[in-house]
Structures are given as structure tokens and as C-alpha cells.
Design a protein around this motif. Structure first.
Motif, short mmCIF file in Angstrom:
data_model
loop_
_atom_site.label_atom_id
_atom_site.label_comp_id
_atom_site.label_asym_id
_atom_site.label_seq_id
_atom_site.Cartn_x
_atom_site.Cartn_y
_atom_site.Cartn_z
N PRO A 292 0.83 -1.21 0.00
CA PRO A 292 0.00 0.00 0.00
C PRO A 292 0.87 1.26 0.00
CG PRO A 292 -0.67 -1.54 1.73
CD PRO A 292 0.64 -2.02 1.21
N THR A 293 0.32 2.33 -0.55
CA THR A 293 1.07 3.60 -0.61
C THR A 293 1.50 4.06 0.77
OG1 THR A 293 -0.22 4.22 -2.56
CG2 THR A 293 0.96 5.98 -1.43
N ARG A 294 0.63 3.88 1.76
CA ARG A 294 0.96 4.29 3.13
C ARG A 294 2.17 3.53 3.65
NH1 ARG A 294 -3.80 4.19 7.46
NH2 ARG A 294 -4.52 5.80 6.01
N CYS A 295 2.24 2.23 3.37
CA CYS A 295 3.37 1.42 3.83
C CYS A 295 4.67 1.81 3.12
CB CYS A 295 3.08 -0.06 3.62
SG CYS A 295 1.80 -0.73 4.71
N ILE A 296 4.55 2.16 1.84
CA ILE A 296 5.75 2.58 1.10
C ILE A 296 6.36 3.82 1.73
CG2 ILE A 296 6.58 3.43 -1.13
CD1 ILE A 296 4.46 1.69 -2.47
N GLN A 297 5.51 4.78 2.08
CA GLN A 297 6.00 6.01 2.71
C GLN A 297 6.61 5.70 4.08
OE1 GLN A 297 6.21 8.86 1.15
NE2 GLN A 297 5.23 7.95 -0.67
N SER A 298 5.96 4.83 4.84
CA SER A 298 6.49 4.48 6.17
C SER A 298 7.83 3.76 6.07
CB SER A 298 5.48 3.58 6.90
OG SER A 298 4.27 4.26 7.14
N LEU A 299 7.97 2.91 5.06
CA LEU A 299 9.23 2.18 4.89
C LEU A 299 10.37 3.11 4.48
CD1 LEU A 299 7.88 -1.06 3.17
CD2 LEU A 299 9.04 -0.94 5.38
N LYS A 300 10.06 4.12 3.67
CA LYS A 300 11.09 5.09 3.30
C LYS A 300 11.56 5.87 4.52
CE LYS A 300 9.66 5.69 -1.53
NZ LYS A 300 9.08 6.62 -2.55
N LEU A 301 10.59 6.29 5.36
CA LEU A 301 10.96 7.00 6.58
C LEU A 301 11.73 6.07 7.53
CD1 LEU A 301 7.63 8.95 7.26
CD2 LEU A 301 9.80 9.87 6.39
N HIS A 302 11.33 4.80 7.56
CA HIS A 302 12.02 3.83 8.42
C HIS A 302 13.46 3.64 7.95
CE1 HIS A 302 12.58 0.33 11.01
NE2 HIS A 302 13.09 -0.30 9.96
N HIS A 303 13.68 3.64 6.64
CA HIS A 303 15.04 3.48 6.11
C HIS A 303 15.92 4.67 6.52
CE1 HIS A 303 18.27 3.38 3.03
NE2 HIS A 303 18.14 2.06 3.19
N GLU A 304 15.37 5.88 6.48
CA GLU A 304 16.11 7.06 6.91
C GLU A 304 16.44 6.96 8.40
OE1 GLU A 304 13.68 10.35 5.91
OE2 GLU A 304 13.82 10.05 3.73
N GLN A 305 15.47 6.50 9.19
CA GLN A 305 15.71 6.34 10.63
C GLN A 305 16.79 5.30 10.88
OE1 GLN A 305 12.23 5.42 13.17
NE2 GLN A 305 13.46 3.69 13.90
N GLN A 306 16.78 4.22 10.11
CA GLN A 306 17.78 3.17 10.29
C GLN A 306 19.19 3.68 9.96
OE1 GLN A 306 18.08 -0.52 7.71
NE2 GLN A 306 17.15 -1.46 9.52
N GLU A 307 19.29 4.55 8.96
CA GLU A 307 20.59 5.13 8.62
C GLU A 307 21.11 6.00 9.76
OE1 GLU A 307 22.60 4.61 6.03
OE2 GLU A 307 21.20 3.02 5.49
N ARG A 308 20.21 6.74 10.41
CA ARG A 308 20.62 7.55 11.56
C ARG A 308 21.08 6.66 12.71
NH1 ARG A 308 15.97 10.53 9.93
NH2 ARG A 308 14.71 9.53 11.57
N GLU A 309 20.38 5.55 12.93
CA GLU A 309 20.78 4.61 13.99
C GLU A 309 22.12 3.96 13.66
OE1 GLU A 309 16.31 3.20 15.52
OE2 GLU A 309 17.47 1.94 14.16
N ARG A 310 22.37 3.71 12.39
CA ARG A 310 23.64 3.14 11.99
C ARG A 310 24.79 4.09 12.30
NH1 ARG A 310 24.83 -0.30 7.45
NH2 ARG A 310 22.74 0.11 6.67
N GLU A 311 24.60 5.39 12.00
CA GLU A 311 25.63 6.38 12.28
C GLU A 311 25.86 6.51 13.78
OE1 GLU A 311 24.40 9.96 10.42
OE2 GLU A 311 24.56 9.18 8.36
#
Length: 414
Positions: A292-311
Motif C-alpha cells: 500500500p502507498t501508506r506502507c511505502i511512505q512508512s518504509l522510506k521513513l524507516h530506512h532514513e531512521q535506520q541510517e541515523r541509527e547506523r551512524e
């Protein structure tokens, strides 16, 4: 006149250790040879077939198994001996580790204590039925010595039985394990038929589940919005993915531009390997689903959050390419995910349900929206549409009632 026994093919000289084969007076072919037996001994086995090739194929399989160091079970032995052989040499190669562990628990806790002393060839349907009836009415609290190990006697030891009986589902499971073991004994020609198939335990009622209503699902998603795993819970409610499929999802499985996800694996904790990536539950479970479009947007935001956690984690980050990880990048333990889920339910003021009930919630809400059963079957990854129809029969019945009531109103008021 040449008879089958006079045929040169039946008198063909075979190499030492290959066994013998000949045609019997009843026209069947019999092959015999020596194989490994329990106790590091050898025993002669006989197999039969309608043709010479059929008999030789069966004997060759038994000799090949023996050459791998697997002893042939003795039909003269007890059911306990055969069940032990079956678990250690057969079931272990065909079942997942957690399933094999459940089978072993069932065999050691119920089957061997109850029927283990019976000879494999002497076991009858009456023996199994009598034992199951006894198991159905026996307090398990006292049978397994739980009461005797308590500091203060309770239950039968105190003259007040708690009647902790096995559920119909557990009885059906025990019966199915016994059927599976005896079915293999039939295939190995240790017994002529599977007597457990002649015993009817009745069809137990399916496990009741409590899916979320549309209002409860919205309330739950509102509470998860600030949580770092919001995208996981949103994906679970919108797609009906299993818990293991969610935590086993990798970024390589997602195509956010096309809006699809490939479900190829599941993550489980096993007793020997810890967190282990395994293939999906069934072949039908390996599927590609639309996001769903809503999940796609949430996953993109989750990927950005994961990059911050990685740093933030720096060198302590455990890179494994999973979509959903801990703050250190490790895979999420399914048990810990359940704890987080229960905490969020409590925070949302909702009743306690299983994580798997999110999957039921997805299917129920889709059915109530009028989505066809075949679409839901493909989304959930059921092997057969009959599974989907059976599990959600109560929803279909309610929809039928709504449809009939609508028709009645239309006929009453044209």
C-alpha cells in the motif's frame, strides 16, 4: 514351455552384497538382502513387488540406507523403539527444527509412556482408541508427576483433582504424530497397514481468534506512530504477513519504486542455531505482494531512521541488511517483538491478543470490505483457497446474513 522361473533374467548372477531376487509362486517378485540392524548387527530383509524391477528398487533403497549407517528398524521391537528410530533417522530430515522438537516432546511425553511397550506389529486400532480415551479423561497434572513435585500437595494428592485435561486440539495433534510415524512404517514395509488411520478422534473446533475491528486497528496504529517499529506494525496490518516473515524481510526483498515486496524467507529462533533464517513456511508462502502507498511512505521513513541509527551505533552496528532491526542493527527476536506488541496494546487500551491475530485482522477486514477470497488467499500465502475459506468461515457467514437482510429489505420496500 518357458516359465518365468526359467527366464535367464531371473537367474542373473548378482554381486556379493546386492541380495537375491526371484519370482514367487503367486507371481509376485521377492528380493532379499542383508542390512544394518540396531546394535550394529546385520539382518536379512525381504521386499516384494509386482515386477522384478519394482522389487529390486525397494531392496536397493534399503541397502543404500544401510550403507549410510542408518539401521533398519525391527518390526519385532516395541513401538517405543520404532518411534525413537523414526525421530532420529527419518523425521529429523523432513521437519523444521522447531517442528521436530514438538514431535519429540509429543512422543516422549505421551506416546512412549502410553503405548511404547506395545509390539509394533501387534498394535491395533482398539489399543490406540482405548489409550486416547484414557488420555482424554486423565488429569495431566498428576499423570506427569507435577503434583508430587510441589512443596505442598495439591490436586489428586490432596484429594481435590483440578481436572487439567488435554484439549481436543492437543489430542488430535498427538494422534496425527502417531499416524505419521506408522505411515512411514508402512512405507518401509515393517507393518502391513496404518492402524492409527482407523481411529477417529473427531474434528476439534478451530482455535478461536480475536481480530481487531476497524476502529481498534486505527487506534492501535495511532499509538504505534511514534514507535521506531511503526512501519512493521503498519505493514503487518495492511498485508497480513506472518511475524517470522516480517522480521526476516530484507531490503533486497523490497522494490519501493514498484511498490512490491518479495516474501522469500522467515526468521525463527531454534534451540541449536539461535536466530535462524529459513525458507518460508510452505512453497505457496513464497510470494510477491503489492505494498500500500501508506506502507511505502512508512518504509522510506524507516530506512532514513535506520541510517541515523547506523551512524549513532558506529562500529557496534551489526549489518545484516534486514529491514527491521534493533538499534544495534541485529535481527529482532520474534519473542521480543511479541513483548513490544503487548506493551503497545496495553498503551492503546486494547484487549490482549496474539501477534498472529494481526494477520487474522487483515483478512477479516478485507472480507468485510468485499474483497474476493482468492485475492486474500494470494496475499496471505495460503497453500489452498480451502484453508482461507475454512479459517474465515464465520466472517463469510456474517456477510451472507448481511446480504440476505439487504435482499429482504429490497423485497419488502421496492
Amino acid at each position: 514351455m518357458t516359465t518365468p522361473r526359467d527366464n535367464p533374467a531371473s537367474r542373473r548372477v548378482r554381486a556379493n552384497g546386492d541380495g537375491t531376487v526371484y519370482q514367487r509362486k503367486d507371481s509376485r517378485w521377492e528380493a532379499a538382502g542383508y542390512v544394518l540392524a540396531p546394535g550394529n548387527t546385520r539382518k536379512r530383509v525381504r521386499v516384494y513387488g509386482t515386477t522384478r524391477k519394482d522389487a529390486m528398487t525397494k531392496l536397493t533403497e534399503k541397502i543404500a540406507t544401510s550403507n549410510r549407517g542408518i539401521p533398519a528398524p525391527s518390526a519385532q521391537g516395541s513401538l517405543a523403539a520404532y518411534l525413537t528410530y523414526w525421530l532420529q533417522n527419518v523425521a529429523v530430515h523432513h521437519l523444521r527444527e522447531n517442528t521436530h522438537t514438538r514431535y519429540a516432546t509429543c512422543v516422549n511425553r505421551y506416546l512412549i509412556p502410553g503405548l511404547g511397550k506395545k509390539k509394533l506389529t501387534k498394535l491395533t486400532a482398539k489399543d490406540i482408541r482405548t489409550w486416547l480415551n484414557q488420555l482424554r479423561t486423565t488429569c495431566q497434572c498428576c499423570t506427569h508427576g507435577i503434583d508430587a513435585r510441589r512443596d505442598q500437595p495439591l490436586c489428586c494428592a490432596a484429594g481435590q483433582c483440578c481436572h487439567k485435561l488435554l484439549s481436543p486440539l492437543t489430542l488430535a495433534y498427538i494422534h496425527s504424530v502417531l499416524k505419521s510415524a506408522l505411515e512411514h512404517a508402512v512405507r518401509e514395509e515393517e507393518i502391513p497397514r496404518n492402524v492409527a488411520r482407523n481411529v477417529r478422534t473427531g474434528t476439534p473446533r478451530p482455535r478461536r481468534f480475536e481480530p481487531l475491528t476497524a476502529d481498534e486497528a486505527r487506534q492501535f496504529l495511532v499509538v504505534t506512530r511514534g514507535h521506531r517499529l511503526h512501519a512493521l506494525f503498519e505493514l503487518a496490518l495492511h498485508t497480513g504477513l506472518r511475524k517470522g516473515e516480517l522480521v526476516g524481510l530484507g531490503w533486497e526483498d523490497l522494490d519501493l519504486d514498484a511498490g512490491t515486496a518479495a516474501i522469500r524467507r522467515t526468521l525463527q529462533r531454534t534451540s541449536t542455531g539461535g536466530l535462524t533464517t529459513l525458507p518460508t513456511k510452505t512453497r505457496a508462502s513464497e510470494r510477491r505482494i503489492a505494498l500500500p502507498t501508506r506502507c511505502i511512505q512508512s518504509l522510506k521513513l524507516h530506512h532514513e531512521q535506520q541510517e541515523r541509527e547506523r551512524e549513532a551505533a558506529g562500529t557496534t552496528w551489526q549489518h545484516d541488511a534486514h529491514v527491521f532491526t534493533t538499534v544495534q542493527g541485529r535481527p529482532i527476536d520474534p519473542t521480543n517483538l511479541t513483548r513490544t506488541f503487548t506493551t503497545l496494546l496495553r498503551k492503546a487500551g486494547l484487549r490482549r491478543i496474539r501477534f498472529h491475530d494481526l494477520r487474522h485482522s487483515t483478512a477479516t477486514l478485507l472480507l468485510e470490505q468485499g474483497i474476493e477470497l482468492v485475492v486474500i488467499k494470494e496475499l496471505l500465502g495460503h497453500a489452498h483457497i480451502g484453508v482461507t475459506a475454512t479459517v474465515y468461515a464465520h466472517v463469510r457467514l456474517r456477510l451472507q446474513r448481511d446480504a440476505i437482510d439487504s435482499l429482504g429489505r429490497a423485497l419488502d420496500h421496492p
